[in-house]
Design an enzyme around this catalytic site. Structure first.
Site, PDB file in Angstrom:
ATOM      1  N   CYS A   1     -42.864 -49.138  27.485  1.00 49.00           N
ATOM      2  CA  CYS A   1     -42.537 -47.516  27.449  1.00 49.00           C
ATOM      3  C   CYS A   1     -43.700 -47.073  26.997  1.00 49.00           C
ATOM      4  CB  CYS A   1     -41.418 -47.249  26.583  1.00 49.00           C
ATOM      5  SG  CYS A   1     -39.980 -48.178  26.776  1.00 49.00           S
TER       6      CYS A   1
ATOM      7  N   HIS B   1     -42.361 -39.881  24.071  1.00 45.86           N
ATOM      8  CA  HIS B   1     -40.823 -40.684  25.153  1.00 45.86           C
ATOM      9  C   HIS B   1     -40.228 -40.751  24.953  1.00 45.86           C
ATOM     10  CE1 HIS B   1     -39.343 -44.052  26.465  1.00 45.86           C
ATOM     11  NE2 HIS B   1     -39.044 -45.337  25.525  1.00 45.86           N
TER      12      HIS B   1
ATOM     13  N   ASN C   1     -33.152 -43.225  28.215  1.00 46.34           N
ATOM     14  CA  ASN C   1     -34.624 -43.646  28.167  1.00 46.34           C
ATOM     15  C   ASN C   1     -34.819 -43.954  29.267  1.00 46.34           C
ATOM     16  OD1 ASN C   1     -36.806 -45.810  28.013  1.00 46.34           O
ATOM     17  ND2 ASN C   1     -36.313 -46.539  25.672  1.00 46.34           N
TER      18      ASN C   1
END
Ligand code: ACO
Length: 323
Positions: A109, A250, A280
């Site tokens: 990520c 994020h 996500n």
């Protein structure tokens, strides 16, 4: 370094929390209250290189630049369509960026942030002038759709930026990794087997191909590390938390984002959220959110933004960008 333009693309198929409650023992109330996620987009046949190419074309249009003027394509992904060719090269073919050097980069990520740092290094050294930086994932192919503790969290998507040399725009970054904690977030493993030494074994996929996560450990790591690295990047730039117009984080969990706002002592309005729609999307989440804010006018008067994220590895980073 200056951001010339951005674009994003998400696959058309939308999966709601109610849809997931039909395949695992979960419900909309649990998912919404613990994560902030309502829906996610899931690829139905489009690979990472397909969705990344679509985001890249939109970013080039926004930047008003021709594909032939791009001299590097950097793709951050942990879910490539193939190891060979690297997917940045497939994107090059799809968009006609014939003068670009192309490679993929994986930092889970944090991948987009690490790719942006890499782009900045190439631009500062004079090796490149215009770089296409892309974060794209088809996480749906490594999610274990029978594991309710992780399958509700993730989605597919792609975001892209065109960045160029501009000495008047400062760029500051901090980043880090801690391999000793890699076990809390794993996936994508294939076995070292071949027909010469393992004659009966032809399947190289194992259970470790699917994503496994110790959610609480990741949560604790994120709420400590993200504010820490944001403070470090602010110190580097000799700025305070209020000097930043927006913190584009994020998008993993709305509770993590609220906790970061509290720790920084800034209004939650400075930390926009779109994870309710997309879940996500790993390396894609920061450029997707940036593009939405740019296109809907939120960033119209903004002078500085901070990008920050965390992920498998473990990895983390924060970048301060002048717009
Ligand atoms: N639906 C209903 N119940 C569930 C679900 C679900 N989808 N998932 C777990 N539960 C249950 C658990 O079984 C547990 O039940 P029990 O108390 O009977 O044992 C209970 O809910 C609580 O589970 P916890 O894991 O303690 O829930 P928590 O509040 O920690 O929330 C979550 C879990 C959302 C995963 C949270 O820990 C989190 O967001 N962690 C960070 C995850 C993250 O950011 N990951 C991305 C990393 S980035 C990358 O590189 C991919």
């Amino acid at each position: 370094m200056k951001i010339l333009g951005s674009g994003h693309y998400v696959p058309k198929t939308i999966v709601s929390n109610d849809d997931l409650s039909k395949i695992v023992d979960t419900n909309d109330e649990w998912i919404s209250s613990r994560t902030g996620i309502s829906t996610r987009h899931i690829s139905d046949g489009e690979g990472v290189s397909d969705i990344a190419s679509k985001a890249a074309i939109l970013a080039m249009e926004d930047a008003n630049i021709n594909a032939t003027d791009i001299d590097m394509i950097l793709l951050a992904t942990m879910t490539p369509d193939s190891m060979l060719p690297n997917n940045a090269s497939i994107i090059q073919k799809n968009i006609g960026a014939i003068n670009a050097t192309c490679f993929d980069l994986n930092a889970a990520c944090s991948g987009f942030l690490f790719a942006l740092n890499t782009a900045n290094a190439y631009l500062s050294s004079g090796m490149c002038k215009n770089i296409l930086v892309i974060g794209a994932e088809t996480l749906s192919k490594i999610v274990d759709w029978s594991d309710r503790s992780s399958c509700v969290l993730f989605g597919d998507g792609a975001g892209a930026m065109v960045v160029t040399v501009d000495d008047t725009k400062a760029y500051y970054s901090v980043s880090g990794s801690d391999g000793s904690k890699g076990h809390v977030l794993t996936g994508g493993a294939t076995l070292l087997k071949n027909m010469l030494v393992n004659k009966d074994e032809t399947n190289i996929m194992t259970d470790d191909y699917y994503m496994h996560m110790d959610g609480q450990e990741v949560f604790k790591f994120a709420v400590t590390k993200v504010p820490e690295c944001i403070s470090a990047v602010l110190d580097k730039a000799s700025l305070g938390a209020d000097d930043i117009d927006y913190y584009i984080l994020h998008q993993a969990n709305v509770r993590i984002i609220s906790s970061v706002a509290k720790r920084l002592g800034v209004s939650p309005d400075k930390l926009p959220v779109n994870l309710n729609k997309y879940g996500n999307t790993s390396a894609a989440s920061i450029p997707i959110l940036f593009d939405e804010l740019r296109k809907n006018g939120t960033l119209k008067d903004a002078k500085r933004v901070v990008f920050s994220g965390f992920g498998g590895g473990l990895t983390w980073g924060a970048s301060l960008v002048e717009l």
